[in-house]
Design a protein around this motif. Structure first.
Motif, PDB file in Angstrom:
ATOM      1  N   TRP A 824       0.841  -1.198   0.000  1.00 19.82           N
ATOM      2  CA  TRP A 824       0.000   0.000   0.000  1.00 19.82           C
ATOM      3  C   TRP A 824       0.879   1.253   0.000  1.00 19.82           C
ATOM      4  CZ3 TRP A 824      -5.077   1.091  -0.500  1.00 19.82           C
ATOM      5  CH2 TRP A 824      -5.986   0.029  -0.410  1.00 19.82           C
ATOM      6  N   GLU A 825       1.888   1.253   0.895  1.00 22.19           N
ATOM      7  CA  GLU A 825       2.806   2.394   0.996  1.00 22.19           C
ATOM      8  C   GLU A 825       3.512   2.655  -0.324  1.00 22.19           C
ATOM      9  OE1 GLU A 825       5.906   3.288   4.067  1.00 22.19           O
ATOM     10  OE2 GLU A 825       4.734   1.831   5.230  1.00 22.19           O
ATOM     11  N   ALA A 826       4.099   1.604  -0.872  1.00 22.92           N
ATOM     12  CA  ALA A 826       4.917   1.749  -2.079  1.00 22.92           C
ATOM     13  C   ALA A 826       4.095   2.263  -3.244  1.00 22.92           C
ATOM     14  CB  ALA A 826       5.566   0.408  -2.425  1.00 22.92           C
ATOM     15  N   TYR A 827       2.905   1.680  -3.451  1.00 18.35           N
ATOM     16  CA  TYR A 827       2.083   2.105  -4.583  1.00 18.35           C
ATOM     17  C   TYR A 827       1.568   3.527  -4.381  1.00 18.35           C
ATOM     18  CZ  TYR A 827       2.076  -2.182  -7.289  1.00 18.35           C
ATOM     19  OH  TYR A 827       2.469  -3.224  -8.090  1.00 18.35           O
ATOM     20  N   TYR A 828       1.226   3.875  -3.132  1.00 20.84           N
ATOM     21  CA  TYR A 828       0.766   5.228  -2.862  1.00 20.84           C
ATOM     22  C   TYR A 828       1.873   6.240  -3.159  1.00 20.84           C
ATOM     23  CZ  TYR A 828      -0.914   9.356  -0.437  1.00 20.84           C
ATOM     24  OH  TYR A 828      -1.301  10.653  -0.133  1.00 20.84           O
TER      25      TYR A 828
END
Length: 1007
Positions: A824-828
């Motif tokens: 979630w963090e990386a894609y955001y």
């Protein structure tokens, strides 16, 4: 009358073999006949060798062309001329230069310019060796040309490339293949002409009846040319003659090296050792093979100076001189190796030395050879011909005829009804049959290097393949015919394993002092190693890890070096298929069975109970049983494989073998049974010294696996594994106490590593992770470990696709966050920052941290991620089953069910596809049971056809438990691949709060 003649070594142009050309020349009454292939000299030596059989005086030359455009045809006046033509051609092939419009000033060659070419040029003067070639179609133009004034320079130049229309059609197809064009689009400039065939001499004389001087000039030119190479049995050895100052100095050096080697190799130097050494040295000197040994010695000395590991194999391993020079590690005294297999007075060629290096070291060793021995152009790689095979020819022809891919696939695979084929498809199949077996292009011999006394261009032109070393345009058979004997330098992963394992052991156990790995004799007597062999626990070890070898080790009950030497040759296809492997096992285990041996064969081969096991057994049987001399016996051995078998020398020896046996009173049934055994296996069996070399390397790797199994498995994985997939070596490591970790960004390297008993998989095992990404991670980590995803993303700019791979394999687990949160963090963050993986950010951009819900990652999801990204899982594969096994039977229980039908579940490891004597397909399967033990299966044709293998996975196997020589296997009656549970990553249910449900599954590692 024929000055320009092409064989099918005018690659993808010519259509006639060099032998067929000679037959045609004989039929047309030729005394002299040139071979002038296009930019190629592949056929020249064999053409010269065979010409006297047709009462032809051979001439060789080259048809120099830029693409299909003819520049000039050159004929060698003598051997010096052949050398200068080869050198000129090679220079242009190496540098990929076009040929100049005018030939250089050759001193020993004749140059013939095509009439048509000269009409368009401004050339008005000709050197003494230069001529004007007039074709049959040029005669009418000649009378109107100023070139007709050069009466002494005019000769007949009529190309001979075809015999008939079929040849011409084949030629056009070859040109289309070569130019990668549709046949309908092939321009005439890329083709020869249908009239380029061999007309009768009377027709040529009639065509030139008004130009008798041209005919005389042509005859005169032909008589200026001659070339000689010695192809007889007493031919001169053409290899480099001296390594030091002189032949005498070389021999003194060889004796000195042997004396230095004696105390290193033997604690007690006995009379038999001295006698064997003196016998070998005497014959080596007599046969002029001293330099051959010294060159191999220098190669090994260089390798040792670089700490490269090697294994010396081949018939040279029968030699005590090779053992003392450390070319091999096989003691011929200990093994009573047959001297005459190594060398005898009748043998024209030196012994074979197949020297293996690790694949990483081999290229540098090759470079050393070229620098040490090739400064005057005396070294070259040996060529090899890649011929058209039916399937490949069908594909090439299908493309040039414009057939769609599905039609080509159907024809190539043989899945068609002949009665329903259209005209084009029938043409493809027709011409594929014509092309089958013809040379397609020149490649490189797998290992051979030539080092000659004369510059290599004395024998051949060379080209420069991607390896970057000059390569001759002929193969090993022609090389031997002319007296050039190859040095075999091979690459082998097994040595890389040994070298790397030793380095890893020293790093992981710095307190350990390892023994000299090249002195394998202590390993032969080590009870722990021998018990491991007897149990066939040899996974990862050179030559003894395959299912077939594991089976043989158990059937034989191998527990010592000498039996392993025999096993290394028995496993070869010829010995196994001839029935001699089974007979050897029977006699090995049952002394009473040995009484069935033929008394002569028992006397010849007592150590193998009268069964032919090794290559030299052919020589022994031919010499002692059939009364052939050693030279004839060696012809028989050499003739058992490949091109040599069809030669007249082999057929003559075969006839003499049978005749001699009859004269000695042997009955035909016995004679032909012995001959069947020889014929069935000789081309595939090993020389005993070769088998012993394999066994030495096996023991070296077995020592490392026995005492340092984890380090050895890591080395095996880092060298590309072996017979099995990587997961098998990880399974083996786990059995020996390893804890296996998926790659970690703060711990892993590109290759796998070990610390204590913990193995970290290297980044190289991640499917789709690019090499440059791996390098970036390692380089950034030099400045400190990563402490967060933000830290990693700032220091290692990667695309989201590359980052996704690392997160899903759980490479960021040291941060204490689960991978779904990290995704979630990386894609955001990647969606909110313009990211270029090749460009670091100038300024750190603060991104608001959102509070994410608590995610749960199940072991099942991890397992499927691993399957996708590693191609295997570190979890027990059996818990992936959709339904639990209905049988918990294990391999350890099978002995209680002998001759009974059982049901057992197995995880497929490998399948061997083979054929019965009737041509039906059958299989041998290798599986792991639910506890990780081996299951061996046999699938006879009916079951193989009805229940085929359907790829990797777990199978439910129904079959009968059988035993042969105490080796248990299952004769399969039925098998079915069991379905895995649905991939949870694509089947997630959410609770009322929008969070994924926990499924609560927990996996144990495969124990």
């Amino acid at each position: 009358m024929y000055l320009n003649n092409h064989s099918y070594y005018s690659l993808r142009y010519g259509t006639i073999s060099e032998i067929e050309l000679l037959e045609m020349a004989q039929q047309h009454g030729c005394d002299y006949f040139p071979l002038t292939d296009i930019n190629n000299t592949s056929a020249c030596l064999n053409f010269i060798r065979k010409a006297p059989s047709y009462d032809i005086k051979p001439i060789v030359g080259i048809d120099f062309r830029n693409d299909a455009k003819q520049c000039y045809v050159c004929l060698a006046k003598n051997n010096k001329g052949f050398f200068e033509l080869n050198r000129f051609l090679s220079e242009h092939l190496h540098e990929e230069k076009t040929f100049p419009d005018q030939a250089p000033p050759f001193y020993h060659s004749l140059v013939i310019y095509p009439f048509e070419k000269l009409l368009a040029s401004e050339k008005t003067t000709f050197l003494a060796n230069e001529f004007i070639g007039v074709g049959l179609t040029d005669i009418n133009k000649l009378r109107f040309s100023k070139l007709s004034e050069f009466t002494d320079k005019l000769v007949v130049l009529h190309p001979v490339t075809f015999r008939d229309k079929r040849d011409f059609n084949t030629h056009r197809l070859l040109r289309a293949i070569d130019t990668n064009m549709l046949l309908s689009k092939l321009p005439e400039s890329q083709q020869g002409k249908p009239e380029h065939k061999m007309y009768p001499v009377t027709d040529i004389k009639k065509a030139f009846q008004n130009y008798s001087h041209i005919l005389k000039n042509t005859e005169k030119l032909l008589r200026q040319c001659s070339i000689e190479f010695n192809f007889s049995k007493d031919r001169e050895n053409q290899n480099l003659k001296t390594v030091f100052e002189s032949i005498d100095a070389d021999f003194e050096k060889l004796v000195e090296l042997c004396e230095l080697g004696l105390p290193r190799r033997y604690e007690l130097i006995t009379d038999s050792i001295r006698q064997r050494l003196e016998k070998e040295l005497s014959l080596i000197k007599q046969q002029n093979f001293v330099s051959f040994f010294l060159i191999n010695w220098k190669i090994i000395q260089y390798a040792k100076s670089k700490d490269y590991y090697h294994v010396g194999r081949g018939s040279g391993a029968n030699s005590i001189v090779a053992y003392l020079l450390e070319i091999t590690d096989v003691d011929p005294i200990e093994l009573d190796l047959y001297f005459e297999r190594f060398m005898n007075l009748y043998r024209a060629s030196p012994p074979d030395f197949d020297i293996d290096f690790s694949s990483w070291d081999r290229e540098d060793v090759t470079r050393f050879i070229f620098e040490a021995f090739g400064n005057d152009g005396q070294a070259a790689l040996l060529g090899a011909y890649v011929t058209f095979k039916h399937s490949g020819a069908v594909r090439e022809l299908g493309k040039v005829f414009g057939l769609p891919k599905h039609e080509i696939d159907k024809l190539s695979d043989g899945k068609y009804d002949p009665n329903k084929l259209d005209k084009l498809s029938r043409l493809v199949l027709k011409y594929a049959r014509y092309l089958h077996g013809r040379p397609n292009y020149i490649s490189i011999h797998a290992a051979g290097i030539l080092i000659s006394e004369k510059p290599i261009h004395y024998f051949s032109a060379t080209h420069l393949p991607p390896k970057g070393f000059p390569t001759v345009q002929f193969d090993m058979h022609i090389a031997e015919d002319v007296g050039l004997y190859k040095f075999d330098i091979l690459g082998q992963r097994g040595l890389g394993k040994i070298k790397d394992a030793i380095a890893i052991i020293k790093e992981n156990h710095p307190e350990v002092i390892l023994p000299n790995i090249h002195n394998a004799k202590p390993f032969f007597k080590d009870p722990n190693i021998n018990m491991m062999i007897e149990r066939a626990e040899c996974i990862g070890c050179f030559y003894v890890e395959s299912p077939a070898m594991r089976m043989l080790l158990k059937k034989l009950g191998v527990r010592d070096y000498l039996t392993l030497v025999a096993a290394s040759s028995i496993i070869r296809p010829g010995v196994a298929k001839s029935g001699m492997m089974r007979e050897y096992i029977l006699r090995h285990k049952n002394p009473e069975r040995r009484k069935q041996a033929h008394p002569v064969l028992w006397d010849i081969m007592p150590d193998t109970y009268g069964v032919m096991v090794y290559q030299e057994d052919v020589i022994k049987v031919a010499h002692h049983y059939a009364g052939l001399d050693l030279g004839e016996a060696d012809v028989l051995r050499r003739g058992m494989s490949g091109k040599y078998r069809s030669r007249e020398e082999f057929q003559a020896v075969k006839n003499k073998f049978i005749a001699n046996c009859r004269e000695r009173g042997e009955v035909d049934d016995v004679i032909f049974e012995v001959w069947r055994q020889i014929e069935s296996f000789a081309g595939y069996a090993f020389a005993k010294g070769h088998s012993a070399s394999y066994a030495v390397e096996s023991y070296q790797s077995l020592f490392l696996k026995c005492y340092y199994p984890l380090e050895y498995m890591v080395a095996t994985i880092n060298n590309g594994g072996g017979f099995y997939r990587v997961e098998m070596y990880l399974h083996e490591a786990r059995i020996n106490g390893a804890i296996i970790h998926v790659p970690c960004i703060n711990t892993s390297l590109i290759e796998s590593t070990i610390n204590g008993n913990e193995i970290y998989l290297g980044f190289q095992h991640l499917q789709g992770l690019e090499k440059r990404s791996m390098v970036k991670i390692i380089e950034a980590r030099v400045h400190g470990l990563f402490d967060s995803l933000d830290d990693f993303m700032e220091r290692v700019p990667l695309s989201i696709e590359q980052l996704d791979i690392l997160i899903r394999i759980d490479a960021f687990r040291s941060f204490g966050k689960n991978k779904r949160s990290l995704l979630w963090e990386a894609y955001y963050k990647c969606n909110h920052v313009a990211s270029d993986e090749f460009q670091k950010q100038l300024f750190k951009v603060n991104i608001k941290d959102f509070v994410l819900p608590e995610f749960t990652i199940t072991d099942l999801e991890n397992a499927f991620d691993q399957l996708e990204l590693l191609n295997f899982t570190l979890y027990n594969p059996f818990v992936l089953l959709e339904k639990p096994p209905t049988s918990n039977l294990l391999t350890s229980n099978l002995v209680s069910y002998l001759n009974n039908i059982v049901v057992i579940y197995g995880y497929l490891i490998t399948v061997k596809n083979t054929g019965t004597s009737r041509g039906d397909r059958m299989f041998f399967g290798t599986f792991l049971d639910q506890k990780g033990a081996w299951i061996d299966t046999v699938h006879f044709p009916p079951a193989a056809k009805k229940y085929p293998f359907k790829g990797k996975g777990i199978y439910r196997i129904t079959g009968k438990v059988v035993s042969e020589f105490d080796f248990l296997s299952i004769e399969v009656i039925k098998q079915e691949r069991m379905p895995y549970v649905s991939d949870p990553r694509f089947n997630v249910t959410y609770n009322r709060k929008g969070l994924p449900e926990k499924n609560g599954m927990s996996f144990g590692l495969l124990r």
